[in-house]
Scaffold this active site. Sequence first.
Site, PDB file in Angstrom:
ATOM      1  N   ARG A 238      -6.167   3.415  -0.095  1.00  0.00           N
ATOM      2  CA  ARG A 238      -6.062   2.596  -1.307  1.00  0.00           C
ATOM      3  C   ARG A 238      -7.431   2.272  -1.907  1.00  0.00           C
ATOM      4  NH1 ARG A 238      -0.933  -0.633  -0.855  1.00  0.00           N
ATOM      5  NH2 ARG A 238      -1.905  -2.147  -2.249  1.00  0.00           N
ATOM      6  N   TYR A 241      -8.609   2.730  -5.610  1.00  0.00           N
ATOM      7  CA  TYR A 241      -8.227   1.688  -6.562  1.00  0.00           C
ATOM      8  C   TYR A 241      -8.927   0.369  -6.250  1.00  0.00           C
ATOM      9  CZ  TYR A 241      -5.203  -1.331  -9.398  1.00  0.00           C
ATOM     10  OH  TYR A 241      -4.730  -2.236 -10.328  1.00  0.00           O
ATOM     11  N   SER A 285      10.022  -2.904  -9.195  1.00  0.00           N
ATOM     12  CA  SER A 285      10.645  -1.770  -9.874  1.00  0.00           C
ATOM     13  C   SER A 285      11.454  -0.924  -8.896  1.00  0.00           C
ATOM     14  CB  SER A 285       9.595  -0.919 -10.587  1.00  0.00           C
ATOM     15  OG  SER A 285       8.576  -0.526  -9.696  1.00  0.00           O
ATOM     16  N   TYR A 300       9.523  -2.157   3.539  1.00  0.00           N
ATOM     17  CA  TYR A 300       8.543  -1.566   4.447  1.00  0.00           C
ATOM     18  C   TYR A 300       8.082  -2.613   5.460  1.00  0.00           C
ATOM     19  CZ  TYR A 300       8.503   2.291   1.167  1.00  0.00           C
ATOM     20  OH  TYR A 300       8.885   3.351   0.372  1.00  0.00           O
ATOM     21  N   ASP A 367      -1.556  -2.017   3.688  1.00  0.00           N
ATOM     22  CA  ASP A 367      -0.713  -2.874   2.850  1.00  0.00           C
ATOM     23  C   ASP A 367      -1.017  -4.341   3.155  1.00  0.00           C
ATOM     24  OD1 ASP A 367       1.353  -3.351   0.977  1.00  0.00           O
ATOM     25  OD2 ASP A 367       2.728  -3.817   2.621  1.00  0.00           O
ATOM     26  N   ARG A 371      -0.244 -12.302  -0.264  1.00  0.00           N
ATOM     27  CA  ARG A 371      -0.868 -12.244  -1.585  1.00  0.00           C
ATOM     28  C   ARG A 371      -0.335 -13.399  -2.411  1.00  0.00           C
ATOM     29  NH1 ARG A 371      -2.968  -7.843  -3.626  1.00  0.00           N
ATOM     30  NH2 ARG A 371      -3.995  -7.708  -1.620  1.00  0.00           N
TER      31      ARG A 371
END
Length: 413
Positions: A238, A241, A285, A300, A367, A371
């Site tokens: 990741r 990004y 989504s 997950y 992951d 958050r």
Amino acid sequence: MEDMLGRPRTSGFSISVSVLIKYMLREQRLLFVLIGFAVPALVFNVFHVSTSSRIKHVSVAESWQSTELSRIPRRIAYELPEVMNRAGKVPLGLKRKRLRVVVTGGAGFVGSHLVDRLLERGDSVIVVDNFFTGRKENLLHQLKNPRFELIRHDVVEPILLEVDQIYHLACPASPVHYKFNPVKTIKTNVVGTLNMLGLAKRVGARFLLTSTSEVYGDPLQHPQVETYWGNVNPIGVRSCYDEGKRVAETLTMDYHRGLNIEVRIARIFNTYGPRMCLDDGRVVSNFVAQALRKEPLTVYGDGKQTRSFQFVSDLVEGLMRLMEGDHVGPFNLGNPGEFTMLELAQVVQDTIDRNAKIEYRPNTEDDPHMRKPDISKAKKLLGWEPMVSLRDGLPQMVSDFRQRLFGDEKEAI
């Protein structure tokens, strides 16, 4: 001395002077001669005093200007307009100036909603998008608007436009998309941001960077405040990004400190709403599309990871307040309401299909486990906080997804 007749001898010079004096005294010739000398002398003195005064005035003005420009790096002083464009509040009674705004990534989910708001308030908007994740369908309703322009362009390549403000949103934001081409992702974050900052420098525009909560990585601090430096894996899947956005923030602040560019930085937390990509790998989504298709909701890991979800209209309001305000940031823009993945799945089931099943899968690499934004700074300095709850906003997204999947409603939101 005497001449031959005994008369005193007079020199030729004396005779000439005597004759000249008699000539000058005759018919006021002396007066005219004096006037002839006096007039040029008077004109000279007047001109000299005026010039000296002007030079002194110019010297004072140049001294002040030099003092002002000395605060600006020499390499850009020559580029400054005579009167620098300083954004400020419009005095009461005066009509707000219509701005010319560019939105990179304006055909995307968030960008298209931002474009709608800017056009609604009367601005002229130029959208720059390469349509990697953006969709022309998001902007079809604006194509006939005379204040709207659409340019197919990749921000990795320079572009020159005459604008007042730059909203820099261009970058794939979902794991599915940014992992598809990680090198392209980091080039967009670094080279694309450099190009748009260069544009802001050339035309004197105010620049807003849409950064991300991913700069905090898998945070060791909860909730996350803007002063937290984060816990990011620089070589993970990741990082194209995460680290790309961190570098984009660095570039933005360096242009601000070194070149006096007016900048704003927003750190966006999870956002949902109409026009999201149907299969972009983001949890909201994914759940909505799966529930509508009568598929199991994929969770997950153990489903206890937490996220905070803000509706897109709240985010757009925050971005516009940040751009129009007087504070650089960074600012967290997100909804502090915290949900586990299982709690989100429950809300989706309640909204779409109570019988939707949940399917567990192994967690993805890097992951984040938690958050949640601390938005105290945005509340205090921008007067902003989210207004739409998840249970109020989710049905609007469901309606849009249902229309795009099945076409069973007349119009999408």
